[in-house]
Design an enzyme around this catalytic site. Structure first.
Site, PDB file in Angstrom:
ATOM      1  N   THR A  67      51.327  14.445  46.599  1.00 35.19           N
ATOM      2  CA  THR A  67      52.188  13.311  46.301  1.00 35.19           C
ATOM      3  C   THR A  67      52.262  12.467  47.573  1.00 35.19           C
ATOM      4  O   THR A  67      51.882  12.911  48.643  1.00 35.19           O
ATOM      5  CB  THR A  67      53.614  13.749  45.898  1.00 35.19           C
ATOM      6  OG1 THR A  67      54.210  14.416  47.000  1.00 35.19           O
ATOM      7  CG2 THR A  67      53.595  14.693  44.728  1.00 35.19           C
TER       8      THR A  67
ATOM      9  N   GLY B 260      46.300   5.221  41.925  1.00 33.95           N
ATOM     10  CA  GLY B 260      46.522   6.053  43.100  1.00 33.95           C
ATOM     11  C   GLY B 260      45.616   7.270  43.100  1.00 33.95           C
ATOM     12  O   GLY B 260      44.570   7.310  42.442  1.00 33.95           O
ATOM     13  N   ASP B 261      46.038   8.273  43.829  1.00 35.80           N
ATOM     14  CA  ASP B 261      45.242   9.505  43.940  1.00 35.80           C
ATOM     15  C   ASP B 261      45.424  10.430  42.754  1.00 35.80           C
ATOM     16  O   ASP B 261      44.577  11.293  42.495  1.00 35.80           O
ATOM     17  CB  ASP B 261      45.651  10.250  45.219  1.00 35.80           C
ATOM     18  CG  ASP B 261      47.141  10.596  45.219  1.00 35.80           C
ATOM     19  OD1 ASP B 261      47.955   9.717  44.856  1.00 35.80           O
ATOM     20  OD2 ASP B 261      47.495  11.732  45.569  1.00 35.80           O
TER      21      ASP B 261
ATOM     22  N   THR C 170      55.849  11.548  42.291  1.00 28.68           N
ATOM     23  CA  THR C 170      54.800  12.189  41.493  1.00 28.68           C
ATOM     24  C   THR C 170      55.210  13.620  41.324  1.00 28.68           C
ATOM     25  O   THR C 170      55.986  14.138  42.116  1.00 28.68           O
ATOM     26  CB  THR C 170      53.452  12.146  42.263  1.00 28.68           C
ATOM     27  OG1 THR C 170      53.038  10.804  42.413  1.00 28.68           O
ATOM     28  CG2 THR C 170      52.349  12.927  41.566  1.00 28.68           C
TER      29      THR C 170
ATOM     30  N   ARG D 247      46.334  -1.208  40.110  1.00 27.27           N
ATOM     31  CA  ARG D 247      46.140  -0.227  41.199  1.00 27.27           C
ATOM     32  C   ARG D 247      46.215   1.207  40.650  1.00 27.27           C
ATOM     33  O   ARG D 247      47.093   1.562  39.889  1.00 27.27           O
ATOM     34  CB  ARG D 247      47.194  -0.441  42.265  1.00 27.27           C
ATOM     35  CG  ARG D 247      47.124   0.544  43.445  1.00 27.27           C
ATOM     36  CD  ARG D 247      48.092   1.692  43.277  1.00 27.27           C
ATOM     37  NE  ARG D 247      48.214   2.509  44.488  1.00 27.27           N
ATOM     38  CZ  ARG D 247      48.864   3.663  44.535  1.00 27.27           C
ATOM     39  NH1 ARG D 247      49.458   4.133  43.457  1.00 27.27           N
ATOM     40  NH2 ARG D 247      48.933   4.364  45.644  1.00 27.27           N
TER      41      ARG D 247
HETATM   42  N1  ASP Z   1      50.523   9.513  45.029  1.00 25.28           N
HETATM   43  C1  ASP Z   1      51.086   8.571  44.116  1.00 25.28           C
HETATM   44  C2  ASP Z   1      50.369   7.285  44.213  1.00 25.28           C
HETATM   45  O1  ASP Z   1      49.886   6.938  45.271  1.00 25.28           O
HETATM   46  C3  ASP Z   1      52.511   8.294  44.331  1.00 25.28           C
HETATM   47  C4  ASP Z   1      53.355   9.440  44.705  1.00 25.28           C
HETATM   48  O2  ASP Z   1      52.910  10.524  44.886  1.00 25.28           O
HETATM   49  O3  ASP Z   1      54.530   9.282  44.833  1.00 25.28           O
HETATM   50  O4  ASP Z   1      50.357   6.587  43.242  1.00 25.28           O
END
Ligand code: ASP
Length: 359
Positions: free
Chosen positions: A264, A243-244, A213, A241
């Site tokens: 991330t 994510g955050d 990310t 799904r």
């Molecule tokens: N935080 C991101 C997610 O969970 C992935 C990442 O930061 O690499 O989708």
């Protein structure tokens, strides 16, 4: 495919990095800048990203050109994030990101404008190279904060965004290998009678499995703060799904009176602890950006320690405050976390702090 939690034997939480844990280093081609204080104060307009590759340097240069000309932090973070999103070699963000379990690249992105206390996001959007720009339109041209899936795509198309195949040869090949190899209980792969006997398999590289990310945070010459978090999310994730990254308060939070933070790593952890909001609130209580990032890691570790002391969370947080001080901390990686920074002192990569258990 089940991930194995990293096993750890020692349970005390400590900071781990070079010296006081706040060194700065530079790629050969970047000027080296010595940083010594716990709060890396830069002041003035500044832009930073959690990425630290050539594309990140280019992105920071482009964002900086907006800030240096008196432009807004909002325009600067969007320009910079777009540079990273369209990079076909970045398998964690935008174009060329690793897909979900169905082979479909679904992107999550959020933007927040500290000046107007406004925010926008898109989640699980497909076929759009620059999702943060769609998130900006959600923020500025609707009274909503998040659009998801087909609705987000329809919204983007209504503004003239071009639908494209986000796969590169690399991302497609990675998916096809993952589909063939992640289980021996399905029928993908060569017929059984042509499969090599045990011990005679070809020597392949590991199939990539990762989070990936980027966060971009900036303060402009008017003191206004903005941020973006944008990602293709967890590789091989379950269809649908989220994510955050598109969740305001989790993957991103900005408050013009305080600062900004982005996350991330394993989004599920960040959502549960409202990670970016937590960091900004810690800064409002007087913690430096660096301390606040470490506080968030420790908060997560503490929660899991009570449940499973062998669980090793893998988040990385970055933060900036209104004075241009920065912070960066992570856990769960062997690498010292870093960020690329551009301000009137130039372009550089700075190390954060890697925290780990010890004992
Ligand atoms: N935080 C991101 C997610 O969970 C992935 C990442 O930061 O690499 O989708």
């Amino acid at each position: 495919m089940k991930r194995k939690n990293s096993q750890i034997n020692r349970r005390n939480f400590v900071r781990h990095s070079v010296g006081a844990g706040v060194g700065a280093w530079a790629l050969d081609r970047l000027p080296k800048t010595e940083m010594s204080s716990q709060s890396r104060s830069a002041g003035g307009p500044i832009i930073m990203t959690s990425h630290s590759n050539d594309t990140a340097s280019d992105a920071m240069g482009q964002g900086w050109s907006i800030l240096a000309g008196g432009g807004s932090s909002l325009d600067a973070v969007e320009r910079s994030a777009n540079v990273i999103e369209v990079d076909p070699n970045d398998s964690g963000v935008g174009n060329g990101g690793l897909p979900n379990e169905n082979g479909v690249i679904q992107l999550d992105s959020s933007i927040m404008d500290g000046k107007t206390y406004n925010a926008g996001a898109v989640a699980a959007i497909e076929n759009i190279k620059t999702p943060c720009s769609v998130a900006r339109l959600v923020m500025e041209r609707t009274d909503h904060v998040i659009l998801v899936g087909q609705g987000a795509l329809d919204f983007a198309i209504s503004y003239g965004f071009e639908e494209v195949d986000l796969h590169t040869e690399r991302s497609r090949n990675a998916y096809l290998r993952w589909r063939e190899e992640h289980s021996d209980r399905d029928d993908y792969g060569p017929p059984d009678h042509l499969t090599a006997p045990d011990g005679e398999e070809e020597d392949y590289d590991d199939i990539p499995f990762h989070y990936g990310t980027t966060n971009v945070l900036a303060v402009d010459s008017h003191g206004d703060i903005s941020g973006i978090t944008t990602t293709s999310g967890l590789s091989w994730k379950i269809n649908g799904r989220i994510g955050d990254s598109p969740i305001i308060g989790a993957g991103l939070y900005v408050d013009n009176d305080i600062g900004a933070a982005g996350a991330t790593g394993r989004g599920e952890d960040v959502i549960k602890c409202c990670g970016s909001f937590y960091i900004v609130m810690r800064m409002s209580q007087g913690r430096s950006p660096q301390q606040a990032c470490e506080d968030a890691i420790e908060f997560i570790v503490h929660k899991y320690r009570n449940v499973n002391p062998n669980f090793f969370p893998s988040e990385k947080f970055v933060a900036i405050n209104k004075d241009g001080e920065m912070g960066c901390a992570s856990m769960g990686s062997n690498r010292i976390p870093s960020m690329t920074v551009r301000n009137s002192d130039g372009l550089r990569i700075e190390e954060g702090v890697r925290t780990q258990y010890t004992g």
